[in-house]
Design a protein around this motif. Structure first.
Motif: not given
Length: 125
Positions: A95-111
């Motif tokens: 039930n907690k999956v995806g709670e921080v994935n938006h910002i982690e995806r943003f960091f992947t884009t920055l990388r």
């Protein structure tokens, strides 16, 4: 403007020299605040105080972050609602999956755009 209900808070390292903290709105994808500094208590306070007060103290906004020790103690002091997620246990808590994935995806884009932010394990030498 769309009303924000979740704000994801996290940090990204730059070559282990300094950290860039980000607060990103989940719906709007807007960067609500960022701060460049060391990974210490004082810099987290400065970062959290930079988030607009109408967002920090809103009953309708939940702050979501990983279990970094400074977030665990300071989010409770500087925000009204917060949810601390232990990233290593995310797969077990469905039930907690995806709670921080938006910002982690943003960091992947920055990388992808800035090689200096890449993790050594992702860099082709």
């Amino acid at each position: 403007m769309e009303e924000e209900t979740h704000v994801e808070v996290d940090e990204i390292w730059y070559k282990r020299k300094f950290v860039v903290y980000f607060a990103v709105g989940r719906k709007t994808k807007l960067i609500l605040n960022y701060h460049i500094g060391d990974r210490d208590y004082r810099n987290v306070i400065t970062f959290l105080k930079g988030i607009p007060e109408e967002i920090r103290y809103s009953d309708k906004v939940t702050f979501v972050s990983d279990s970094y020790v400074n977030y665990r103690s300071l989010l409770l002091d500087y925000t009204k609602n917060c949810l601390i997620i232990n990233k290593s246990k995310l797969r077990k808590e469905k039930n907690k999956v995806g709670e921080v994935n938006h910002i982690e995806r943003f960091f992947t884009t920055l990388r992808c755009w800035f090689a200096q932010l890449n993790r050594i394990s992702l860099t082709i030498i």
